[in-house]
Write an enzyme that holds these catalytic residues in place. Structure first.
Site, PDB file in Angstrom:
ATOM      1  CG  HIS A   1     -44.171-127.362 -39.963  1.00  0.00           C
ATOM      2  ND1 HIS A   1     -44.592-127.803 -38.699  1.00  0.00           N
ATOM      3  CD2 HIS A   1     -44.258-128.450 -40.954  1.00  0.00           C
ATOM      4  CE1 HIS A   1     -45.103-129.210 -38.997  1.00  0.00           C
ATOM      5  NE2 HIS A   1     -44.616-129.534 -39.519  1.00  0.00           N
TER       6      HIS A   1
ATOM      7  CB  CYS B   1     -43.633-106.466 -45.972  1.00  0.00           C
ATOM      8  SG  CYS B   1     -43.585-105.111 -44.719  1.00  0.00           S
TER       9      CYS B   1
ATOM     10  CB  CYS C   1     -43.772-128.487 -35.408  1.00  0.00           C
ATOM     11  SG  CYS C   1     -43.363-127.012 -36.202  1.00  0.00           S
TER      12      CYS C   1
ATOM     13  CG  HIS D   1     -41.809-103.411 -41.554  1.00  0.00           C
ATOM     14  ND1 HIS D   1     -41.508-104.276 -41.608  1.00  0.00           N
ATOM     15  CD2 HIS D   1     -40.977-102.398 -40.430  1.00  0.00           C
ATOM     16  CE1 HIS D   1     -39.576-104.345 -41.551  1.00  0.00           C
ATOM     17  NE2 HIS D   1     -40.057-103.460 -40.738  1.00  0.00           N
TER      18      HIS D   1
ATOM     19  CB  CYS E   1     -38.978-106.001 -44.613  1.00  0.00           C
ATOM     20  SG  CYS E   1     -40.410-107.328 -44.268  1.00  0.00           S
TER      21      CYS E   1
ATOM     22  CB  CYS F   1     -44.088-108.565 -42.524  1.00  0.00           C
ATOM     23  SG  CYS F   1     -42.980-107.269 -41.450  1.00  0.00           S
TER      24      CYS F   1
END
Length: 855
Positions: free
Chosen positions: A815, A206, A340, A239, A209, A226
């Site tokens: 995850h 990004c 998950c 962003h 950032c 991002c």
């Protein structure tokens, strides 16, 4: 008239004209599904049976609940409903000469929506055949469908409506959006700037950032930014959305999803995922050749972000051939799209004997006494999930090839490997703004949410969540007078800070950081990741060290003073849950994850952290309440000191300024992190961004208090303020008394509580009324009346039996995987994949589960 015995395999046909007469007595009970009715035609309410199961699925023509063959009699006895639609999918051998190589053909495909095709079958030899019948209880009369000419019109309409009804989980299925994508209105006329921007094939980050996941390429000016919480559930800092608001450039493509077949495109203006028919042309403008792009798991190319790929490989034990595990306790859970976190927590929960006994051990009683709609009952769904995981019924090893060949000559009986917790997730997340979404969540927050529900839904004489409960003794000392105050609170998780300053490989970290920066500047592949190695003893030491108390009011000095607080265990739980506080915020308030390795011990002794209470020579702080300043403002609005630094931190994250001020005010200036949680819980409310109106003394705010769920009886405190205080371990009545005594000022209420540690003996009738009305919202950390909190104290020596690991840079993406020690060896639970673990990454875990060692 002849009858066909359903469970005896009869196939007799009824005489024409008799069907209408047969159904007449049951016509008042047959309903046509209406808009808003939930039709459960893919899953049993009590088990994970489906039309794929050997006995098929029975759907009640009145309640539209689905039942497996084992549970249909229970519903009939309880409700008296007699007419059911029996749904069954058969897998049969293709007729010789049928075309091979194609996907299995689905006859009557409209009968079953959202049923998955088994990947175990050879599509060249087998195909699907779906069957529907009406079944009348208690004599099990069967009426094959379709039978339009002979059935009454109402029955035909009801059957057709039920068969064509959409899944009640459609909103939870991210894949369902794929069929509904429409071409963007901006695609044909999109203007692209000739600014010379060229996008490299990898190494993206990004531009505002340091995030390297969930990156979006704006198709107008080539900006790489991002995302926030888009349709794929990934997380970011928003962003890309901020850029759209500043420029109006509408379309963005997610980097890492570009293939010769297309890419994931989002329209900020249309606020939904879209199709871009001209995507190849738009990408070529920035030097991207779609034919050369390949998508990889998690949206990362093979040469992208090697540090993160390495983390995924280590935690999931990639590159090692793992032996699959089958049978009771080795059942996997399907990932429903960023679920998950739920799978990992529930696998750990149902490895604990107390939860097994409470729900699976009491399964017959829970099922027999379940409400008429068991899909909306917590204990029923917990028992169903526990049985699904522990019975072994849905975790069977594949049959040997010769046996498969022999069986296939007649009919394929599918093996159930793993369960799909759609019904459980739909219920347990109902009403929660985050868990009800498809976004990734924090496993620690879900664990506490689950314990909350367990507390509120007693299942027997003992509450299984008691095994996690423990008392924390907090010792607060006035630095000037040296006097002390001891208080106790209930907790469920030991949160350990990461002692970064204690890293044992600081020289390697410095060298790696220099190489990483050089590689980024030169656009070269990043060096191999070097993780900070933190001794567990340093984290334990950081937990026990004193911390400063901000704005401490000393009752000894009758003024604000410096104060320090230390925490110790007043009791040790049966099961100790340890969270490593890996997620933090940078100086720019961007969430980040500390990628560290901690040498977590297999055996843990925290006996030295046992609380000791008031010691000889210590003098207690006087029991004096801080002064209450009553504002003198005839207009009913007065100024209040609001932590502007917290307001600005939230505003920089993209939230409206007025909403940020309200969040900081209603959370009592407790910091940006607490205020952020308030924003997430209230951002969908219509007055979210309206200016803050502070009530005068004795009044209730028209908007803010209402937003907090305040009850308009005798100026009762806002329920959310009560919940915040309860979450710190104080009793509910004490929280309400403190808020009333301080005009619902959370900060002053906490000071009042510290000076009034013992609640008043007498009970306020209005408090009792409010407590009953808001019982569903009572926080799990509240103590239970005069008997005190329920605890299972014992020695402070523990053994590790499980841990949950997280991969990714944020709790909003990535995850989760669970490792559990069973039958003397470690097992990895990675959604549906359950295997014997070869290299359990105990040093990279996020949440650890320890069991007390008997003395």
């Amino acid at each position: 008239m002849q009858r066909a015995a359903l469970f005896r395999g009869g196939d007799a046909q009824m005489a024409a004209g008799d069907l209408g007469e047969l159904l007449v007595p049951y016509m008042p009970t047959i309903r046509v599904p209406k808009s808003g009715d939930r039709v459960y035609k893919t899953e049993c309410a009590f088990s994970y049976d489906s039309p794929d199961s050997e006995g098929g699925l029975y759907v009640c023509m009145n309640t539209f609940l689905g039942f497996g063959r084992e549970h249909i009699e229970r519903h009939y006895r309880k409700t008296g409903q007699c007419v059911f639609l029996h749904l069954k999918r058969h897998v049969i051998q293709k007729v010789p000469g049928a075309s091979g190589g194609a996907l299995p053909k689905r006859r009557n495909a409209k009968l079953f929506l959202d049923l998955e095709i088994s990947s175990d079958l050879n599509s060249d030899d087998f195909e699907y055949e779906d069957e529907a019948k009406l079944v009348i209880f208690p004599d099990h009369y069967e009426i094959s469908l379709p039978n339009i000419e002979e059935l009454p019109a109402l029955v035909t309409i009801a059957c057709d409506a039920l068969l064509s009804a959409k899944s009640p989980y459609r909103k939870q299925e991210p894949d369902s959006w794929e069929e509904e994508l429409q071409a963007s209105k901006h695609a044909k006329t999109l203007v692209q700037l000739d600014n010379g921007v060229r996008i490299p094939p990898s190494g993206w980050k990004c531009s505002k950032c340091d995030l390297r996941e969930n990156l979006w390429l704006n198709l107008t000016d080539g900006s790489v930014l991002c995302g926030k919480w888009f349709f794929d559930g990934s997380g970011g800092n928003g962003h890309a959305m901020e850029h759209y608001k500043e420029t109006g450039y509408p379309l963005a493509v997610k980097l890492g999803t570009i293939t010769p077949d297309g890419a994931d495109v989002y329209s900020f203006d249309e606020e939904e995922p879209v199709l871009d028919p001209h995507i190849a042309k738009h990408l070529a403008h920035f030097g991207i050749d779609m034919l050369q792009m390949q998508v990889t798991e998690n949206g990362l190319r093979d040469n992208d972000i090697k540090p993160r790929v390495s983390e995924w490989e280590v935690i999931q034990e990639a590159g090692v051939k793992l032996k699959p595990m089958y049978g009771p306790g080795y059942t996997g859970m399907k990932n429903l799209g960023n679920s998950c976190y739920l799978n990992a927590v529930m696998q750990a929960i149902f490895s604990i004997p107390e939860f097994q006994r409470a729900y699976v051990g009491n399964l017959p009683r829970i099922f027999d006494y379940s409400p008429l709609d068991p899909t909306q009952d917590f204990n029923t769904q917990m028992a169903k999930l526990g049985h699904g995981l522990l019975s072994g019924q849905y975790s069977k090893p594949p049959m040997k090839s010769e046996l498969i060949e022999q069986v296939m000559k007649e009919e394929h009986k599918p093996q159930h490997n793993g369960i799909s917790p759609r019904m459980f997730k739909a219920f347990i997340s109902k009403g929660h703004p985050e868990f009800s979404s498809n976004r990734q969540q924090d496993a620690q927050e879900f664990f506490l949410h689950l314990i909350n529900l367990v507390e509120r839904n007693p299942v027997g004489s003992e509450n299984p969540s008691d095994v996690f409960r423990f008392l924390v003794e907090e010792r607060t000392q006035c630095c000037q007078s040296r006097k002390v105050r001891y208080t106790e609170r209930v907790d469920y998780i030991m949160q350990l800070p990461v002692a970064m300053e204690a890293a044992t490989n600081k020289d390697e970290l410095i060298a790696y950081e220099l190489k990483r920066r050089e590689a980024e500047a030169a656009r070269r592949p990043l060096p191999e990741l070097v993780r900070a190695k933190i001794p567990f003893s340093a984290c334990l030491q950081a937990f026990s060290e004193p911390s400063n108390v901000e704005d401490f009011w000393s009752s000894a000095l009758q003024a604000k003073s410096a104060g320090v607080k230390t925490s110790r265990f007043a009791s040790f739980p049966e099961y100790l849950v340890v969270q490593i506080k890996k997620f933090t915020f940078g100086l720019d308030w961007i969430p980040k994850k500390l990628d560290v390795s901690i040498d977590m011990p297999d055996f843990l002794d925290i006996s030295h952290l046992r609380a000791r209470g008031l010691q000889p020579g210590e003098e207690e702080l006087p029991d004096i309440a801080p002064p209450i300043v009553i504002p003198d403002d005839p207009k009913g609005i007065y100024s209040l000191d609001i932590d502007e630094s917290s307001v600005m931190q939230l505003a920089e994250m993209g939230f409206p300024l007025e909403a940020c001020r309200k969040a900081v005010y209603y959370t009592g200036n407790l910091g940006a992190e607490v205020a952020f949680n308030w924003i997430i819980a209230h951002m969908e409310e219509p007055d979210f961004a309206e200016p803050l109106v502070i009530p005068a003394f004795g009044e209730v705010a028209s908007s803010g208090a209402a937003a907090l769920g305040a009850v308009g009886l005798d100026n009762q405190p806002p329920e959310e303020m009560v919940a915040i205080i309860i979450s710190m371990g104080f009793q509910r009545n004490l929280a309400i008394q403190a808020l009333k005594a301080t005009n619902n000022n959370l900060e002053r209420a906490l000071e009042w509580i510290f000076s009034h540690p013992d609640p008043e003996e007498e009970s306020d009738p209005s408090l009792d009324t409010m407590d009953m009305e808001n019982n569903a919202n009572a926080n799990i950390l509240a103590e239970t009346g005069s008997e005190g909190p329920r605890i299972k104290d014992g020695p402070g020596r523990y053994e590790l039996f499980g841990f949950i690991s997280h991969m990714g840079t944020s709790t909003m993406s990535g995850h989760y995987v669970c490792h559990l020690r069973k039958e003397g060896r470690w097992v990895i639970y990675n959604d549906l994949r359950v295997c014997a673990s070869e290299r359990p990454p105990k040093d990279l875990g996020y949440i650890y589960f320890y069991h007390r060692i008997p003395s």
